[in-house]
Design a protein around this motif. Structure first.
Motif, PDB file in Angstrom:
ATOM      1  N   HIS A   1       9.743  -8.091 -15.749  1.00  0.00           N
ATOM      2  CA  HIS A   1       8.884  -9.273 -15.812  1.00  0.00           C
ATOM      3  C   HIS A   1       7.525  -8.925 -15.218  1.00  0.00           C
ATOM      4  CE1 HIS A   1      13.066 -10.817 -15.695  1.00  0.00           C
ATOM      5  NE2 HIS A   1      12.610 -11.654 -16.608  1.00  0.00           N
ATOM      6  N   ASP A   2       6.529  -8.841 -16.091  1.00  0.00           N
ATOM      7  CA  ASP A   2       5.179  -8.446 -15.695  1.00  0.00           C
ATOM      8  C   ASP A   2       5.191  -7.084 -15.003  1.00  0.00           C
ATOM      9  OD1 ASP A   2       2.423  -8.583 -15.386  1.00  0.00           O
ATOM     10  OD2 ASP A   2       2.485 -10.706 -14.896  1.00  0.00           O
ATOM     11  N   PRO A   3       5.669  -6.056 -15.706  1.00  0.00           N
ATOM     12  CA  PRO A   3       5.798  -4.736 -15.087  1.00  0.00           C
ATOM     13  C   PRO A   3       4.472  -4.126 -14.642  1.00  0.00           C
ATOM     14  CG  PRO A   3       6.195  -4.612 -17.450  1.00  0.00           C
ATOM     15  CD  PRO A   3       6.159  -6.063 -17.102  1.00  0.00           C
ATOM     16  N   ASP A   4       3.352  -4.453 -15.317  1.00  0.00           N
ATOM     17  CA  ASP A   4       2.065  -3.925 -14.877  1.00  0.00           C
ATOM     18  C   ASP A   4       1.694  -4.463 -13.498  1.00  0.00           C
ATOM     19  OD1 ASP A   4       1.625  -2.342 -17.079  1.00  0.00           O
ATOM     20  OD2 ASP A   4       0.388  -3.814 -18.134  1.00  0.00           O
ATOM     21  N   LEU A   5       1.931  -5.757 -13.299  1.00  0.00           N
ATOM     22  CA  LEU A   5       1.666  -6.336 -11.989  1.00  0.00           C
ATOM     23  C   LEU A   5       2.595  -5.722 -10.944  1.00  0.00           C
ATOM     24  CD1 LEU A   5       0.205  -8.465 -10.239  1.00  0.00           C
ATOM     25  CD2 LEU A   5       1.983 -10.104 -10.918  1.00  0.00           C
ATOM     26  N   PHE A   6       3.856  -5.543 -11.303  1.00  0.00           N
ATOM     27  CA  PHE A   6       4.822  -4.941 -10.389  1.00  0.00           C
ATOM     28  C   PHE A   6       4.383  -3.531 -10.002  1.00  0.00           C
ATOM     29  CE2 PHE A   6       9.177  -2.944  -9.812  1.00  0.00           C
ATOM     30  CZ  PHE A   6       9.399  -3.518  -8.573  1.00  0.00           C
ATOM     31  N   TRP A   7       3.894  -2.776 -10.966  1.00  0.00           N
ATOM     32  CA  TRP A   7       3.398  -1.408 -10.695  1.00  0.00           C
ATOM     33  C   TRP A   7       2.237  -1.470  -9.710  1.00  0.00           C
ATOM     34  CZ3 TRP A   7      -1.322   1.046 -11.397  1.00  0.00           C
ATOM     35  CH2 TRP A   7      -1.310   2.452 -11.339  1.00  0.00           C
ATOM     36  N   ALA A   8       1.282  -2.340  -9.947  1.00  0.00           N
ATOM     37  CA  ALA A   8       0.100  -2.411  -9.096  1.00  0.00           C
ATOM     38  C   ALA A   8       0.441  -2.887  -7.691  1.00  0.00           C
ATOM     39  CB  ALA A   8      -0.948  -3.330  -9.719  1.00  0.00           C
ATOM     40  N   MET A   9       1.364  -3.839  -7.575  1.00  0.00           N
ATOM     41  CA  MET A   9       1.699  -4.382  -6.255  1.00  0.00           C
ATOM     42  C   MET A   9       2.300  -3.322  -5.347  1.00  0.00           C
ATOM     43  SD  MET A   9       0.653  -7.478  -6.031  1.00  0.00           S
ATOM     44  CE  MET A   9       1.420  -7.866  -4.453  1.00  0.00           C
ATOM     45  N   ARG A  10       2.830  -2.262  -5.918  1.00  0.00           N
ATOM     46  CA  ARG A  10       3.411  -1.183  -5.111  1.00  0.00           C
ATOM     47  C   ARG A  10       2.393  -0.043  -4.975  1.00  0.00           C
ATOM     48  NH1 ARG A  10       8.321   0.399  -8.332  1.00  0.00           N
ATOM     49  NH2 ARG A  10       6.928  -0.248 -10.019  1.00  0.00           N
TER      50      ARG A  10
ATOM     51  N   ALA B   1       0.806  -1.231   0.000  1.00  0.00           N
ATOM     52  CA  ALA B   1       0.000   0.000   0.000  1.00  0.00           C
ATOM     53  C   ALA B   1       0.830   1.268   0.000  1.00  0.00           C
ATOM     54  CB  ALA B   1      -0.946   0.009   1.205  1.00  0.00           C
ATOM     55  N   GLY B   2       2.077   1.218   0.464  1.00  0.00           N
ATOM     56  CA  GLY B   2       2.892   2.431   0.497  1.00  0.00           C
ATOM     57  C   GLY B   2       4.072   2.268   1.420  1.00  0.00           C
ATOM     58  N   GLY B   3       3.849   2.589   2.701  1.00  0.00           N
ATOM     59  CA  GLY B   3       4.923   2.441   3.673  1.00  0.00           C
ATOM     60  C   GLY B   3       5.481   3.766   4.126  1.00  0.00           C
ATOM     61  N   ILE B   4       4.713   4.489   4.959  1.00  0.00           N
ATOM     62  CA  ILE B   4       5.157   5.773   5.509  1.00  0.00           C
ATOM     63  C   ILE B   4       5.725   5.495   6.893  1.00  0.00           C
ATOM     64  CG2 ILE B   4       4.423   8.063   6.284  1.00  0.00           C
ATOM     65  CD1 ILE B   4       2.229   7.934   4.122  1.00  0.00           C
ATOM     66  N   GLY B   5       7.053   5.582   7.030  1.00  0.00           N
ATOM     67  CA  GLY B   5       7.687   5.185   8.274  1.00  0.00           C
ATOM     68  C   GLY B   5       8.574   6.251   8.871  1.00  0.00           C
ATOM     69  N   TRP B   6       9.354   5.830   9.876  1.00  0.00           N
ATOM     70  CA  TRP B   6      10.201   6.748  10.623  1.00  0.00           C
ATOM     71  C   TRP B   6      11.275   7.398   9.755  1.00  0.00           C
ATOM     72  CZ3 TRP B   6       8.324   8.462  14.810  1.00  0.00           C
ATOM     73  CH2 TRP B   6       7.676   7.657  15.752  1.00  0.00           C
ATOM     74  N   LEU B   7      11.615   6.793   8.625  1.00  0.00           N
ATOM     75  CA  LEU B   7      12.680   7.334   7.772  1.00  0.00           C
ATOM     76  C   LEU B   7      12.125   7.846   6.453  1.00  0.00           C
ATOM     77  CD1 LEU B   7      15.243   4.418   8.258  1.00  0.00           C
ATOM     78  CD2 LEU B   7      15.076   6.543   9.581  1.00  0.00           C
ATOM     79  N   ALA B   8      10.836   8.201   6.428  1.00  0.00           N
ATOM     80  CA  ALA B   8      10.167   8.477   5.152  1.00  0.00           C
ATOM     81  C   ALA B   8      10.841   9.578   4.353  1.00  0.00           C
ATOM     82  CB  ALA B   8       8.699   8.835   5.406  1.00  0.00           C
ATOM     83  N   ARG B   9      11.289  10.646   4.982  1.00  0.00           N
ATOM     84  CA  ARG B   9      11.845  11.763   4.223  1.00  0.00           C
ATOM     85  C   ARG B   9      13.255  11.459   3.726  1.00  0.00           C
ATOM     86  NH1 ARG B   9      12.933  16.265   5.936  1.00  0.00           N
ATOM     87  NH2 ARG B   9      12.186  17.485   4.162  1.00  0.00           N
TER      88      ARG B   9
END
Length: 443
Positions: free
Chosen positions: A174-183, A138-146
């Motif tokens: 390899h399957d870049p559309d899937l890779f894009w969506a998974m992130r 989904a993303g990953g906003i953490g302590w080192l985000a900036r």
């Protein structure tokens, strides 16, 4: 309901009501749930078998990596929970490039502990009990985000079991559309098994807690936003605002990526001057794993009932900062937390991942605890509507069409919906959420 017939491969992986394990597996951190069946697969073949059972059953399906589950989707009532918490390995696969293979069922406390002997870290939320799979899709906003960016910005490949049972290794070629969506939108295209993630060299960080008196008009918050937006990217900051007697206080939490004590002091000290007056200042150097400690690990049993929503904001203006203080002052007593964005997050092109929000500077997270609930939260959130510029999926406990449009605006949303339909044409992963709301607009 007729009892589901399971294939041999899943019979030892099934937990039903009455099983001694059920009370510790049924719920999320914020909600007590009552699924009909919990499946605990340990490999790709077992995940594929679990998806087939869910498809044939017609029941709601929740996929869970084992962590907090604030998104409201990782358990349900009367359906199936596919829990990948047993797929939790952490291993170095490229020492020179600092690439780590992390199982989707791991929790970030365990990841940080495994990386500590190497002197590495992955920015990964702000609590050790958060699950890898939910955050890293989904993303990953953490302590080192900036300084580090989002977790998804350093994912180099993902192993995914698609709804039809196929195992795919997706990366940029390899399957870049899937890779894009998974992130950023991975929960609608497949079940993540493992991620290859690039870590950053980091042994210790500066950790500061600063308490100030905050003015009612929002000037304190505006100054905080402006300071973080202009600060060196080693500094990442959060803020919490709450009533304090007849006024308000703001607690600033700051993390500096590095162990230079003078640098830590120089970046944290100015926070004390942003309010009406300073109330308390503390700072220290700590190992990075202390921020996402193994002491945070616990089962999730609905022990903290809460309803949460959020809004992304550009650098605060006088008007938007005043609106945030209106939220803090509202009679519904909504908890207001702010997270500073920008820095490395905004280095990434908006179309590089399914998380497209690459210009905002602040994430406002609003939470209601009992006896308050959705009505009080909606009233508070409405105060920010004129200033909201997007939303973050992991801090939305009632996913619906509105929150989908906030997370995936315009062309990004169209691409996400197209990919959801391509990889999951039967809508297995988009069945009714735990709250009973649709998780995205109908095609």
């Amino acid at each position: 309901m007729t009892e589901l017939v399971l294939p041999d491969v899943l019979r030892e992986r099934a937990v039903r009501p009455g099983d001694r394990r059920y009370p510790l597996l049924r719920s999320t951190y914020t909600r007590v749930a009552a699924p009909a069946l919990i499946l605990l697969p340990e490999n790709a073949a077992e995940v594929a078998a679990a998806l087939e059972v869910a498809h044939d059953s017609g029941l709601p399906l929740s996929v869970r990596s084992g962590g907090h589950g604030l998104s409201g989707r990782s358990s349900n009532d009367g359906g199936i929970v596919l829990d990948v918490s047993a797929i939790d390995g952490v291993e170095v696969i490229d020492d020179g490039a600092r690439v780590i293979r992390v199982g989707a069922g791991a929790r970030w406390a365990n990841v940080a502990a495994a990386l500590a002997p190497h002197g590495w870290a992955i920015s990964s939320g702000d609590h050790g009990n958060v699950g890898v799979g939910g955050l890293a899709t989904a993303g990953g906003i953490g302590w080192l985000a900036r300084s580090y960016g989002l977790t998804i910005d350093h994912i180099r490949a993902v192993d995914v079991v698609l709804p039809d049972g196929r195992l795919v290794h997706a990366d940029a070629t390899h399957d870049p559309d899937l890779f894009w969506a998974m992130r950023g939108a991975g929960d609608g295209v497949g079940v993540a098994l493992a991620f290859e993630i690039e870590a950053t060299p980091l042994r210790a960080v500066g950790f500061g807690q600063v308490m100030v008196e905050a003015d009612r008009d929002g000037k304190t918050l505006r100054r905080w936003s402006e300071y973080l937006a202009a600060a060196p990217r080693e500094l990442t900051g959060n803020a919490m605002v709450f009533p304090d007697g007849t006024g308000f206080a703001a607690q600033f939490i700051a993390v500096v990526a590095g162990d230079d004590q003078d640098r830590v002091r120089d970046l944290i000290a100015p926070l004390a001057e942003l309010g009406v007056r300073p109330l308390d200042v503390a700072a220290q150097l700590v190992p990075y794993p202390a921020l996402v400690s193994t002491g945070h690990l616990h089962p999730n049993t609905g022990q903290q009932p809460a309803t949460t929503t959020n809004a992304l904001l550009p650098t605060l203006t006088d008007d938007s900062a005043r609106a945030l203080m209106d939220v803090a002052a509202a009679p519904g007593r909504t908890l207001l937390q702010l997270r500073a964005l920008g820095g490395a997050i905004n280095d990434v092109a908006p179309d590089a991942t399914a998380y497209t929000h690459r210009h905002q500077q602040v994430l406002a997270v609003l939470t209601q605890f009992p006896p308050g609930g959705g009505a009080e939260l909606d009233a508070a959130a409405a105060l920010l509507t004129p200033y909201a510029d997007g939303a973050y999926r992991n801090f939305e406990s009632r996913p619906d069409g509105v929150s989908f449009e906030g997370a995936f605006p315009g062309a990004t949303g169209e691409r996400v919906r197209d990919l959801h339909r391509r990889y999951d044409p039967d809508g297995l992963l988009r069945r009714v959420a735990a709250t009973g709301s649709a998780v995205e607009p109908a095609p």
